[in-house]
Design a protein around this motif. Structure first.
Motif, PDB file in Angstrom:
ATOM      1  N   ILE A   1     -24.167  -6.971 -53.599  1.00 47.60           N
ATOM      2  CA  ILE A   1     -25.087  -8.102 -53.685  1.00 47.60           C
ATOM      3  C   ILE A   1     -26.155  -7.993 -52.608  1.00 47.60           C
ATOM      4  O   ILE A   1     -27.331  -8.311 -52.827  1.00 47.60           O
ATOM      5  N   TYR A   2     -25.754  -7.530 -51.428  1.00 46.30           N
ATOM      6  CA  TYR A   2     -26.730  -7.324 -50.358  1.00 46.30           C
ATOM      7  C   TYR A   2     -27.794  -6.315 -50.791  1.00 46.30           C
ATOM      8  O   TYR A   2     -28.998  -6.531 -50.585  1.00 46.30           O
ATOM      9  N   ASP A   3     -27.373  -5.213 -51.411  1.00 42.59           N
ATOM     10  CA  ASP A   3     -28.321  -4.213 -51.901  1.00 42.59           C
ATOM     11  C   ASP A   3     -29.262  -4.824 -52.933  1.00 42.59           C
ATOM     12  O   ASP A   3     -30.464  -4.518 -52.961  1.00 42.59           O
ATOM     13  N   LEU A   4     -28.713  -5.688 -53.788  1.00 42.19           N
ATOM     14  CA  LEU A   4     -29.536  -6.360 -54.790  1.00 42.19           C
ATOM     15  C   LEU A   4     -30.607  -7.221 -54.121  1.00 42.19           C
ATOM     16  O   LEU A   4     -31.768  -7.221 -54.536  1.00 42.19           O
ATOM     17  N   CYS A   5     -30.225  -7.947 -53.069  1.00 44.30           N
ATOM     18  CA  CYS A   5     -31.169  -8.812 -52.354  1.00 44.30           C
ATOM     19  C   CYS A   5     -32.311  -7.996 -51.756  1.00 44.30           C
ATOM     20  O   CYS A   5     -33.487  -8.350 -51.899  1.00 44.30           O
ATOM     21  N   VAL A   6     -31.968  -6.914 -51.089  1.00 46.17           N
ATOM     22  CA  VAL A   6     -32.991  -6.076 -50.456  1.00 46.17           C
ATOM     23  C   VAL A   6     -33.899  -5.446 -51.510  1.00 46.17           C
ATOM     24  O   VAL A   6     -35.121  -5.386 -51.345  1.00 46.17           O
ATOM     25  N   THR A   7     -33.308  -4.995 -52.618  1.00 41.66           N
ATOM     26  CA  THR A   7     -34.099  -4.378 -53.682  1.00 41.66           C
ATOM     27  C   THR A   7     -35.083  -5.374 -54.280  1.00 41.66           C
ATOM     28  O   THR A   7     -36.244  -5.035 -54.545  1.00 41.66           O
TER      29      THR A   7
END
Length: 365
Positions: A247-253
């Motif tokens: 989810i963190y990767d999704l936020c940054v993306t």
């Protein structure tokens, strides 16, 4: 962890650890080892003899690491959930012990089956459906899950998480993306998070912002997008939280794809005189979690207004002028005091010094 230990190098610390564990029986758990090289580096810190009965347990998402580190065929691959386990997890989240018509149960079992036994995927999709009580919504999600599923487990999770993200309201999307400005895998005080939402102007209501922030946070928790780390003693209040690394990767993306804002890190270094000095602002994408661990003098994350041209990394004045918010991530075990000249940030709106002051404070200019 006294001052003497903090000043020692890695080799000395490894020797101290070996010495303290010798002739003792221990169980050490290492979570999420990501490469064989990392395991080779860590294993040197442990004794190799006179430790009968001791065990080291490691987890990894890389099968190669598990096989490499395992001895005497002691590596174990966790299986996916079977249909019954998937359905039990799904209904515990989506139904919340509320009896629903058989049509919901039939479609729910189809959705749970399409999650292919992945607990994260199953929990996220079930959380998405928890607040939906129209059969059409469940049918639409069943179609979406099928189209988002791929053969690769990590990619499958990412696609399903994006599905869950796309079903959020605009306010909830903005609040979820805000997790991307914190350090990856960090435990975030809930009070700091919701105050940050309020100070950044993410909530539309002018009255009772705290109440609205609480509702948004609860909904993200209910959708299994936010994990609760700590609760109050009576269990009625949430103290700290975090998000899964996917989810963190999704936020940054999404930050980068939507050009919502630009994140830069200001790393503090030591000048020749021994005083702390502000180094040039470093692009967020160039300072990964591993490198951040080597910032013992404090890390400041700056949120910049995006522009319709390529970020000029070499122009520090340009970055300073466009900085609207600064958050601190200051190592709690550091023996140094932070120093940052705020006079350079002319348009600064939010300054979060929660990590470096006794009483948490969030200022809005």
């Amino acid at each position: 962890m006294d001052d003497m230990v903090k000043m020692k190098g890695e080799a000395e610390l490894a020797h101290l650890l070996q010495k303290s564990l010798k002739r003792k029986r221990y169980l050490i758990v290492l979570d999420d080892i990501w490469s064989c090289e990392v395991w080779d580096g860590v294993r040197q810190c442990f004794p190799t003899e006179d430790n009968a009965g001791s065990r080291i347990l490691l987890t990894t998402r890389n099968k190669e690491v598990a096989c490499y580190a395992g001895t005497e065929n002691l590596s174990m691959q966790i299986n996916f959930m079977d249909q019954d386990e998937s359905w039990n997890l799904f209904k515990s989240v989506a139904f919340a012990n509320v009896a629903l018509p058989s049509r919901f149960e039939t479609i729910g079992k189809q959705i749970a089956e399409k999650c292919h036994g992945l607990p994260l995927t199953t929990a996220v999709v079930a959380g998405l459906l928890k607040s939906k009580r129209a059969i059409e919504d469940w049918e639409n999600v069943a179609k979406d899950v099928k189209s988002f599923v791929t053969k690769d487990p990590d990619e499958r999770c990412s696609r399903v998480l994006r599905l869950s993200y796309n079903h959020l309201t605009s306010d909830l999307k903005t609040c979820l993306l805000h997790f991307g400005i914190f350090l990856e895998d960090s435990e975030i005080p809930v009070k700091r998070l919701v105050r940050s939402w309020m100070a950044e102007g993410l909530l539309k209501l002018e009255n009772d912002l705290e109440g609205e922030a609480g509702k948004c946070f609860q909904e993200l928790v209910d959708r299994c997008l936010v994990l609760i780390c700590k609760k109050s003693r009576d269990g009625t209040k949430f103290r700290s939280c975090k998000v899964h690394d996917l989810i963190y990767d999704l936020c940054v993306t999404e930050f980068q794809r939507e050009n919502i804002l630009i994140m830069n890190n200001i790393v503090l270094g030591v000048s020749e005189r021994g005083n702390l000095s502000m180094q040039k602002m470093q692009p967020f994408k160039c300072v990964t979690g591993d490198e951040i661990n080597y910032c013992p003098y404090g890390l400041y994350r700056a949120l910049l207004t995006p522009v319709h041209r390529q970020l000029r990394d070499h122009d520090n004045n340009d970055l300073l002028k466009r900085t609207r918010s600064i958050l601190t991530f200051y190592p709690k075990d550091s023996i140094y005091g932070p120093k940052l000249e705020l006079i350079h940030f002319k348009l600064l709106k939010v300054l979060d010094l929660s990590d470096i002051v006794i009483a948490s404070s969030l200022y809005r200019y």
